[in-house]
Design a protein around this motif. Structure first.
Motif, PDB file in Angstrom:
ATOM      1  N   THR A   1     -40.243  54.543  65.038  1.00  0.00           N
ATOM      2  CA  THR A   1     -40.023  52.929  64.762  1.00  0.00           C
ATOM      3  C   THR A   1     -38.509  52.659  64.662  1.00  0.00           C
ATOM      4  OG1 THR A   1     -41.964  53.155  64.187  1.00  0.00           O
ATOM      5  CG2 THR A   1     -40.877  51.165  63.447  1.00  0.00           C
ATOM      6  N   LEU A   2     -38.372  54.066  63.450  1.00  0.00           N
ATOM      7  CA  LEU A   2     -37.375  53.982  63.079  1.00  0.00           C
ATOM      8  C   LEU A   2     -35.822  53.752  64.571  1.00  0.00           C
ATOM      9  CD1 LEU A   2     -34.774  54.115  60.186  1.00  0.00           C
ATOM     10  CD2 LEU A   2     -35.334  57.061  60.856  1.00  0.00           C
ATOM     11  N   ILE A   3     -36.070  55.132  65.510  1.00  0.00           N
ATOM     12  CA  ILE A   3     -35.627  55.001  65.881  1.00  0.00           C
ATOM     13  C   ILE A   3     -35.206  53.743  67.427  1.00  0.00           C
ATOM     14  CG2 ILE A   3     -34.471  56.807  68.290  1.00  0.00           C
ATOM     15  CD1 ILE A   3     -33.724  57.835  65.450  1.00  0.00           C
ATOM     16  N   GLY A   4     -36.367  53.621  67.404  1.00  0.00           N
ATOM     17  CA  GLY A   4     -36.508  52.213  68.252  1.00  0.00           C
ATOM     18  C   GLY A   4     -35.563  50.554  68.155  1.00  0.00           C
ATOM     19  N   GLY A   5     -36.147  50.890  66.511  1.00  0.00           N
ATOM     20  CA  GLY A   5     -35.157  49.420  65.818  1.00  0.00           C
ATOM     21  C   GLY A   5     -33.518  49.674  66.019  1.00  0.00           C
ATOM     22  N   LEU A   6     -33.346  51.146  65.393  1.00  0.00           N
ATOM     23  CA  LEU A   6     -31.744  51.633  66.217  1.00  0.00           C
ATOM     24  C   LEU A   6     -31.092  51.499  67.269  1.00  0.00           C
ATOM     25  CD1 LEU A   6     -31.225  54.680  63.684  1.00  0.00           C
ATOM     26  CD2 LEU A   6     -30.792  52.086  62.985  1.00  0.00           C
ATOM     27  N   MET A   7     -32.271  51.762  68.029  1.00  0.00           N
ATOM     28  CA  MET A   7     -31.530  51.496  69.758  1.00  0.00           C
ATOM     29  C   MET A   7     -31.271  49.992  69.834  1.00  0.00           C
ATOM     30  SD  MET A   7     -31.420  54.117  70.536  1.00  0.00           S
ATOM     31  CE  MET A   7     -31.549  54.773  72.422  1.00  0.00           C
ATOM     32  N   ARG A   8     -31.863  49.491  69.907  1.00  0.00           N
ATOM     33  CA  ARG A   8     -31.767  47.959  70.108  1.00  0.00           C
ATOM     34  C   ARG A   8     -30.850  46.990  70.062  1.00  0.00           C
ATOM     35  NH1 ARG A   8     -37.789  44.924  68.260  1.00  0.00           N
ATOM     36  NH2 ARG A   8     -38.636  45.968  69.187  1.00  0.00           N
ATOM     37  N   LEU A   9     -30.317  47.965  69.100  1.00  0.00           N
ATOM     38  CA  LEU A   9     -28.361  46.491  69.184  1.00  0.00           C
ATOM     39  C   LEU A   9     -27.739  47.163  70.412  1.00  0.00           C
ATOM     40  CD1 LEU A   9     -27.503  47.300  65.627  1.00  0.00           C
ATOM     41  CD2 LEU A   9     -27.769  44.738  66.959  1.00  0.00           C
TER      42      LEU A   9
ATOM     43  N   GLY B   1     -38.360  56.861  70.882  1.00  0.00           N
ATOM     44  CA  GLY B   1     -37.472  55.413  70.361  1.00  0.00           C
ATOM     45  C   GLY B   1     -36.811  54.588  71.350  1.00  0.00           C
ATOM     46  N   VAL B   2     -36.348  55.395  72.502  1.00  0.00           N
ATOM     47  CA  VAL B   2     -36.062  55.293  73.450  1.00  0.00           C
ATOM     48  C   VAL B   2     -36.706  53.413  74.012  1.00  0.00           C
ATOM     49  CG1 VAL B   2     -34.004  56.496  73.993  1.00  0.00           C
ATOM     50  CG2 VAL B   2     -36.700  55.836  75.645  1.00  0.00           C
ATOM     51  N   GLY B   3     -38.270  53.559  73.902  1.00  0.00           N
ATOM     52  CA  GLY B   3     -38.858  52.628  74.288  1.00  0.00           C
ATOM     53  C   GLY B   3     -38.713  52.077  73.170  1.00  0.00           C
ATOM     54  N   GLY B   4     -38.380  51.375  72.214  1.00  0.00           N
ATOM     55  CA  GLY B   4     -38.790  49.952  71.021  1.00  0.00           C
ATOM     56  C   GLY B   4     -37.015  49.651  71.690  1.00  0.00           C
ATOM     57  N   GLY B   5     -36.358  50.141  72.480  1.00  0.00           N
ATOM     58  CA  GLY B   5     -34.670  49.601  73.191  1.00  0.00           C
ATOM     59  C   GLY B   5     -35.087  47.923  73.775  1.00  0.00           C
ATOM     60  N   ASN B   6     -36.324  48.962  74.965  1.00  0.00           N
ATOM     61  CA  ASN B   6     -36.299  48.158  76.143  1.00  0.00           C
ATOM     62  C   ASN B   6     -36.461  46.629  75.523  1.00  0.00           C
ATOM     63  OD1 ASN B   6     -36.390  50.366  76.948  1.00  0.00           O
ATOM     64  ND2 ASN B   6     -37.696  49.752  78.073  1.00  0.00           N
ATOM     65  N   PHE B   7     -36.826  46.584  74.355  1.00  0.00           N
ATOM     66  CA  PHE B   7     -37.780  44.887  74.192  1.00  0.00           C
ATOM     67  C   PHE B   7     -36.259  43.843  73.798  1.00  0.00           C
ATOM     68  CE2 PHE B   7     -37.717  41.835  70.903  1.00  0.00           C
ATOM     69  CZ  PHE B   7     -39.069  40.925  70.973  1.00  0.00           C
ATOM     70  N   ALA B   8     -35.165  45.209  73.549  1.00  0.00           N
ATOM     71  CA  ALA B   8     -34.534  44.360  73.223  1.00  0.00           C
ATOM     72  C   ALA B   8     -33.391  43.186  74.282  1.00  0.00           C
ATOM     73  CB  ALA B   8     -32.764  44.682  72.308  1.00  0.00           C
ATOM     74  N   SER B   9     -32.850  44.547  75.544  1.00  0.00           N
ATOM     75  CA  SER B   9     -32.161  44.407  76.908  1.00  0.00           C
ATOM     76  C   SER B   9     -33.360  43.310  77.008  1.00  0.00           C
ATOM     77  CB  SER B   9     -31.868  45.754  77.381  1.00  0.00           C
ATOM     78  OG  SER B   9     -33.175  46.317  77.802  1.00  0.00           O
ATOM     79  N   SER B  10     -34.728  43.422  77.118  1.00  0.00           N
ATOM     80  CA  SER B  10     -35.559  42.292  78.042  1.00  0.00           C
ATOM     81  C   SER B  10     -35.205  40.826  77.743  1.00  0.00           C
ATOM     82  CB  SER B  10     -36.491  42.811  77.915  1.00  0.00           C
ATOM     83  OG  SER B  10     -37.627  42.159  78.768  1.00  0.00           O
ATOM     84  N   MET B  11     -35.179  40.804  76.540  1.00  0.00           N
ATOM     85  CA  MET B  11     -35.434  39.603  76.070  1.00  0.00           C
ATOM     86  C   MET B  11     -33.713  39.344  76.104  1.00  0.00           C
ATOM     87  SD  MET B  11     -38.059  38.741  74.718  1.00  0.00           S
ATOM     88  CE  MET B  11     -38.352  37.797  73.167  1.00  0.00           C
ATOM     89  N   THR B  12     -32.775  39.804  75.758  1.00  0.00           N
ATOM     90  CA  THR B  12     -31.493  39.071  76.405  1.00  0.00           C
ATOM     91  C   THR B  12     -31.792  39.271  77.192  1.00  0.00           C
ATOM     92  OG1 THR B  12     -30.180  40.354  74.295  1.00  0.00           O
ATOM     93  CG2 THR B  12     -28.964  39.593  75.903  1.00  0.00           C
TER      94      THR B  12
END
Length: 463
Positions: free
Chosen positions: A86-94, A144-155
């Motif tokens: 959860t922590l890493i996924g949030g950080l990866m989103r930026l 956590g890399v899976g959490g980053g996918n959300f940000a790039s997909s939404m952008t």
């Protein structure tokens, strides 16, 4: 004869095989004739890749259900384990937010999907009793890399759709991605119910080929928009806007709750009500499933009623559901607890959809105020799109960390009180703050507010 300039304005002009040079979603003729079809194709394959990303991000919410006494981990250890991705996924989103402009939406979807193979294969290697907690934490962190996918997909999807359809498109994109949480929990339930609680690798063997399929589909069927440029200036601008921190705070309450509870639900049932892995898995998927399905509904309602109103009543409902959870916990009513938790999940989904609809609406409303005061229309609308895109990425990163706080709160609560009640009391206070902030900033009439707040209220009047 057809005017060649006109033809260019209403057709997709490709710079390369997968690069689109001309894109005007706000042009109604362009959108209906060409844009809609292209945008939908990119949306569906983006949803698929993001869906798999969410599954790998929340993989450890399933894996911990397989970790019996042989693994030697306490409840606190397991809550720490699910907190880490959860922590890493949030950080990866930026960085994932900026990756779309740097590499292209299609290109980055291919790369980000392929990266999911690393934590999945490593989990299959280390997943056995005797592996140290530190090793498990490292592998979970890579998930956590899976959490980053959300940000790039939404952008990426935000750039494909016109303003009037963004609530629906972003809600569907996010909701379809969120369904990845329920999907992997259903796979976990199927494995536990058939092969037993000692065969967690089967879950991983299901997802490895799906990751490959997601990457291949993105490679062949998605597009990059050449009109999307790297805009670090927009991020610097948006952090100075008070709405950025208000919306990030509210998104901690909605999405942070959704992802935090998705990781924690099964562990809470096991530790508070003594459920077996099979009994816990049999119900844990229902919350993320219904919460994911309700997210597009939240965006749809926000399009029609207003994001501020939907968000306000969502937080009121979340607070009431939390009160019921406290009562169910103290009375040891498993049925009431389960129903209240699932209702809470549904409300987090509605709130996710409405808050994300609010972001572009806020900046568009501010643009209208500036235009009414004499500013140039095209420049202000472009600025609104730039800032809303930046805030979608930033709020997504900050909001995801709410999931970390939820799991750490449960960890401490069970360590100190052997119950989740102290954590639920803290969540209740937080949801009260959320609906108070929503009302104060977006629902009060400008005349009722101090002069220093009127600019915020005016901008939020149409949200």
């Amino acid at each position: 004869m057809t005017n060649p300039t006109r033809r260019k304005e209403n057709t997709v002009v490709h710079q390369g095989k997968h690069w689109i040079e001309h894109w005007e979603p706000e042009n109604e003729e362009f959108w209906e004739s060409t844009g809609k079809k292209v945008a939908r194709r990119n949306l569906w394959f983006s949803v698929f890749a993001e869906h798999i990303g969410f599954s790998i991000w929340t993989l450890w919410s399933v894996i911990v259900l397989f970790m019996g006494k042989d693994y030697g981990f306490s409840a606190a250890d397991k809550f720490l384990l699910v907190s880490t991705p959860t922590l890493i996924g949030g950080l990866m989103r930026l960085p994932y937010t900026f990756a779309v402009a740097k590499f292209g939406g299609r290109n980055w979807t291919v790369v980000s999907a392929a990266l999911l193979l690393i934590p999945t294969i490593l989990a299959a290697v280390v997943l056995h009793p005797g592996t140290s907690l530190g090793t498990f934490l490292l592998v979970a962190a890579l998930g956590g890399v899976g959490g980053g996918n959300f940000a790039s997909s939404m952008t990426n999807i935000n750039t494909f759709y016109p303003e009037k359809h963004k609530g629906w498109a972003l809600g569907l994109n996010a909701g379809g991605g969120n369904l990845g949480v329920a999907a992997i929990q259903l796979v976990g339930l199927l494995v536990i119910g058939t092969a037993g609680a000692t065969a967690p690798r089967i879950v991983l063997y299901v997802y490895i080929p799906l990751i490959v399929v997601a990457a291949v589909c993105a490679y062949f069927y998605m597009d990059n928009l050449a009109t999307v440029k790297g805009d670090t200036k927009a991020m610097r601008e948006v952090v100075k806007d008070p709405h950025t921190w208000v919306m990030s705070f509210l998104y901690v309450g909605t999405f942070g709750s959704f992802i935090g509870y998705s990781f924690a639900f099964g562990l809470v049932l096991q530790n508070q009500f003594g459920r077996t892995p099979l009994q816990a898995a049999a119900v844990t998927f229902l919350g993320p499933l219904l919460g994911s399905l309700s997210r597009p509904a939240g965006g749809w309602l926000a399009d029609r009623i207003g994001g501020g109103k939907i968000t306000f009543f969502t937080f009121v409902g979340m607070a009431l559901s939390t009160v019921v959870l406290i009562l169910a916990s103290t009375s040891k009513s498993l049925a009431l607890f389960t129903v209240a938790f699932i209702v809470l999940f549904v409300l987090t989904g509605v709130g996710n959809g409405s808050t994300y609809k609010m972001i572009p609406a806020i900046f568009r409303a501010k643009a209208k105020v500036a235009i009414a005061n004499g500013a140039e229309e095209a420049a202000e609308l472009l600025k609104a799109r730039r800032l809303s895109g930046a805030l979608i990425g930033l709020a997504g990163a900050i909001g995801a960390e709410g999931g970390l706080f939820i799991n750490l709160a449960f960890r401490q609560s069970f360590a100190d009180a052997k119950s989740g009640v102290p954590a639920f009391v803290g969540f209740l206070v937080f949801y009260g703050l959320c609906f108070a902030v929503t009302w104060a900033v977006y629902l009060r009439k400008p005349a009722e507010q101090p002069t220093s707040e009127r600019g915020l209220a005016l901008a939020g009047a149409e949200v």
